[in-house]
Write an enzyme that holds these catalytic residues in place. Structure first.
Site, PDB file in Angstrom:
ATOM      1  N   TYR A  24      39.633  35.801   5.896  1.00 33.06           N
ATOM      2  CA  TYR A  24      39.240  37.191   5.672  1.00 33.06           C
ATOM      3  C   TYR A  24      38.229  37.284   4.548  1.00 33.06           C
ATOM      4  O   TYR A  24      38.282  36.513   3.579  1.00 33.06           O
ATOM      5  CB  TYR A  24      40.445  38.041   5.259  1.00 33.06           C
ATOM      6  CG  TYR A  24      41.353  38.431   6.392  1.00 33.06           C
ATOM      7  CD1 TYR A  24      41.043  39.520   7.202  1.00 33.06           C
ATOM      8  CD2 TYR A  24      42.519  37.723   6.648  1.00 33.06           C
ATOM      9  CE1 TYR A  24      41.886  39.906   8.238  1.00 33.06           C
ATOM     10  CE2 TYR A  24      43.365  38.102   7.677  1.00 33.06           C
ATOM     11  CZ  TYR A  24      43.041  39.193   8.470  1.00 33.06           C
ATOM     12  OH  TYR A  24      43.876  39.557   9.486  1.00 33.06           O
ATOM     13  N   TYR A  44      45.703  31.702  11.029  1.00 31.94           N
ATOM     14  CA  TYR A  44      45.637  31.283   9.627  1.00 31.94           C
ATOM     15  C   TYR A  44      47.039  31.138   9.048  1.00 31.94           C
ATOM     16  O   TYR A  44      47.967  31.806   9.465  1.00 31.94           O
ATOM     17  CB  TYR A  44      44.803  32.261   8.797  1.00 31.94           C
ATOM     18  CG  TYR A  44      45.259  33.707   8.802  1.00 31.94           C
ATOM     19  CD1 TYR A  44      46.277  34.151   7.960  1.00 31.94           C
ATOM     20  CD2 TYR A  44      44.652  34.641   9.642  1.00 31.94           C
ATOM     21  CE1 TYR A  44      46.676  35.472   7.956  1.00 31.94           C
ATOM     22  CE2 TYR A  44      45.054  35.970   9.657  1.00 31.94           C
ATOM     23  CZ  TYR A  44      46.074  36.379   8.812  1.00 31.94           C
ATOM     24  OH  TYR A  44      46.483  37.686   8.813  1.00 31.94           O
ATOM     25  N   ARG A  89      49.841  32.866  11.150  1.00 31.80           N
ATOM     26  CA  ARG A  89      49.625  34.029  12.004  1.00 31.80           C
ATOM     27  C   ARG A  89      48.908  33.578  13.262  1.00 31.80           C
ATOM     28  O   ARG A  89      47.963  32.791  13.198  1.00 31.80           O
ATOM     29  CB  ARG A  89      48.745  35.093  11.308  1.00 31.80           C
ATOM     30  CG  ARG A  89      49.297  35.733  10.057  1.00 31.80           C
ATOM     31  CD  ARG A  89      50.624  36.451  10.212  1.00 31.80           C
ATOM     32  NE  ARG A  89      50.902  37.127  11.469  1.00 31.80           N
ATOM     33  CZ  ARG A  89      50.440  38.326  11.849  1.00 31.80           C
ATOM     34  NH1 ARG A  89      49.624  39.005  11.079  1.00 31.80           N
ATOM     35  NH2 ARG A  89      50.778  38.871  13.012  1.00 31.80           N
ATOM     36  N   HIS A 104      44.758  37.371  15.777  1.00 35.28           N
ATOM     37  CA  HIS A 104      45.089  38.792  15.972  1.00 35.28           C
ATOM     38  C   HIS A 104      44.000  39.677  15.404  1.00 35.28           C
ATOM     39  O   HIS A 104      43.232  39.264  14.522  1.00 35.28           O
ATOM     40  CB  HIS A 104      46.427  39.135  15.300  1.00 35.28           C
ATOM     41  CG  HIS A 104      46.393  38.955  13.811  1.00 35.28           C
ATOM     42  ND1 HIS A 104      46.560  37.738  13.215  1.00 35.28           N
ATOM     43  CD2 HIS A 104      46.173  39.837  12.799  1.00 35.28           C
ATOM     44  CE1 HIS A 104      46.464  37.868  11.899  1.00 35.28           C
ATOM     45  NE2 HIS A 104      46.214  39.117  11.625  1.00 35.28           N
ATOM     46  N   HIS A 124      43.732  43.589  13.759  1.00 32.75           N
ATOM     47  CA  HIS A 124      44.481  44.755  13.283  1.00 32.75           C
ATOM     48  C   HIS A 124      43.827  46.034  13.811  1.00 32.75           C
ATOM     49  O   HIS A 124      42.597  46.131  13.836  1.00 32.75           O
ATOM     50  CB  HIS A 124      44.454  44.803  11.754  1.00 32.75           C
ATOM     51  CG  HIS A 124      45.140  43.638  11.096  1.00 32.75           C
ATOM     52  ND1 HIS A 124      46.441  43.689  10.656  1.00 32.75           N
ATOM     53  CD2 HIS A 124      44.693  42.390  10.798  1.00 32.75           C
ATOM     54  CE1 HIS A 124      46.766  42.529  10.102  1.00 32.75           C
ATOM     55  NE2 HIS A 124      45.723  41.717  10.180  1.00 32.75           N
TER      56      HIS A 124
HETATM   57 FE   LIG Z   1      45.788  39.605   9.593  1.00 32.57          FE
END
Ligand SMILES: [Fe+3]
Lengths: 246, 205
Positions: A112, A151, A161, A164, A166
């Protein structure tokens, strides 16, 4: 936009057996952030059944194209190019026009763009990771992006995770406000994720998995994933003769 | 067999996660150049907005009394005359200079949230009785699996609060103060406690 009179009835009650409960110790952060007392039920008043409206004027030309909306001129984000599309519907199956849909995600390597992000995967200089759109008159929406990578995250020592995206969605009433995540068909990581597993019902999880749709690909460019989002439905107004305000 | 009731189920909620700001307030999170401004940021009030200017500020505390530094808070409220700026508002037209909705992240260092707004007017309950002035809150963050809904009422509205149809039916009277923002001058302080002795009342709306 079709000229439909606005609806003013309360929403279907939220099915709290379907949503994740607040306290889910497998997802450690929830332990100290979960209210412990019973919620107080509040049948929708004006304060819950109304909600803000966002016009298309807030949207920039590339708000729904994450491949280019942060990239330098002439460059593009790295990764598998995908089209995500679907409809925002309510529980009655009625398309919700004018719904603001916002989305954010990690880059192709699972990183991110955020000050507090510590994963060692590299940033993509051409990928910001945010986008938004507003549904059309039938509730339809789409955006272009790259497929996010999975990640690792600090929970258990080896928790990951699944890939995905959000989503944050506004319907027509503030009580419809919803944040959720979209997963990708066929990803084996979905079923071992502690955040996915906060959802008690397997069918509720399946409802968050976007289907690969080879009919709606852009040939020689990008594959498509279909993701419908369901918001709370409104009760019928057969009995709106109850005294209300004026 | 009977005719099936063909309803869908609401999409299951998932936590907003630690990076909700990337999607909802990207400029705040350092992602500039995608959106001109963050939606819902800045003052909710302009020169022409009707009503009494107030500042709402507070923290969201976890069960260890540590303020959340990654929360995102949205508020929704009526205008000074008690009208919502929404198509579902059928009683009258709201102040065109007041959207009534805003979104603020908690400060990254301290966790404090701040809203520059106006004090809302009174809105009728479903049976026509007037509710006391209040602001609807929606709180999401990492570790919150489904967004939390609460309301802030005002400490300088004792009489209206006493007859408010929502406040007056709360059985555990000792919990009612968790819904009252404390007004001093034009500042209203409203702290939200996710757990503990003073756990805020959250609503299933
Ligand atoms: Fe996330």
């Amino acid at each position: 936009m079709k000229n439909i009179p606005p609806e003013t009835s309360p929403f279907f009650p939220r099915d709290r057996e379907w949503h994740p409960p607040a306290f889910t110790p497998g997802y450690k952060t929830s332990v100290l952030r979960s209210p412990q007392r019973a919620l107080i039920s509040l049948e929708g008043t004006k304060s819950e059944i109304t909600g803000p409206v966002f016009g298309h004027n807030i949207l920039g030309e590339f708000d729904n194209d994450l491949i280019v909306n942060y990239a330098k001129p002439g460059e593009m984000a790295i990764g598998e190019r995908i089209l995500v599309y679907g409809r925002v519907l309510d529980e009655r199956g009625v398309g919700i026009p004018g719904a603001l849909v916002e989305f954010w995600q990690a880059n192709a390597g699972g990183r991110y763009r955020h000050k507090k992000e510590t994963y060692l995967a590299p940033l993509d200089p051409n990928f910001g990771g945010c986008g938004r759109t507003i549904t059309d008159e039938n509730g339809g929406y789409f955006f272009k992006t790259i497929k996010p990578g999975p990640y690792p995250w600090p929970n258990g020592v080896n928790d990951w995770r699944p890939a995905h995206i959000h989503f944050s969605v506004f319907g027509h009433g503030f009580a419809q406000r919803l944040i959720t995540q979209m997963y990708f068909e066929g990803d084996p990581m979905i079923w071992i994720c502690p955040i996915v597993k906060t959802i008690p019902d397997e069918n509720a999880i399946k409802g968050l998995i976007a289907a690969l749709d080879m009919q709606n690909t852009i040939p020689h460019d990008m594959r498509a994933y279909k993701f419908d989002i369901i918001l709370r439905g409104r009760r019928s107004t057969f009995f709106e003769n109850r005294k209300e305000g004026n | 067999m009977v005719q099936p009731l063909t309803y869908f189920k609401e999409s299951a909620s998932q936590t907003a996660g630690p990076y909700v700001h990337i999607g909802c307030t990207p400029n705040f999170s350092g992602i500039t150049g995608v959106y001109e401004t963050d939606l819902g940021s800045g003052s909710m009030v302009n020169d022409k907005t009707r009503g009494e200017r107030i500042t709402i500020r507070g923290f969201v505390y976890d069960g260890a009394m540590t303020p959340l530094k990654d929360a995102l808070i949205e508020i929704w409220q009526a205008d000074a005359d008690g009208f919502y700026n929404s198509p579902s508002e059928t009683r009258g037209k709201a102040d065109p200079n007041f959207l009534g909705w805003a979104r603020q992240p908690g400060d990254m260092a301290t966790g404090e949230f701040v809203f520059e707004t106006i004090k809302p007017g009174r809105v009728p309950f479903r049976d026509g009785r007037l509710m006391a002035p209040h602001v609807t809150f929606w709180i999401v963050a990492r570790g919150i699996n489904l967004g939390l809904n609460t309301r802030m009422y005002f400490s300088d509205e004792e009489a209206a609060n006493a007859e408010d149809p929502i406040l007056s039916r709360i059985e555990h009277r000792v919990r009612v103060p968790t819904l009252i923002g404390k007004r001093e001058g034009n500042t209203v302080t409203f702290n939200i406690y996710l757990q503990g002795e003073n756990e805020t009342i959250f609503f299933d709306i």
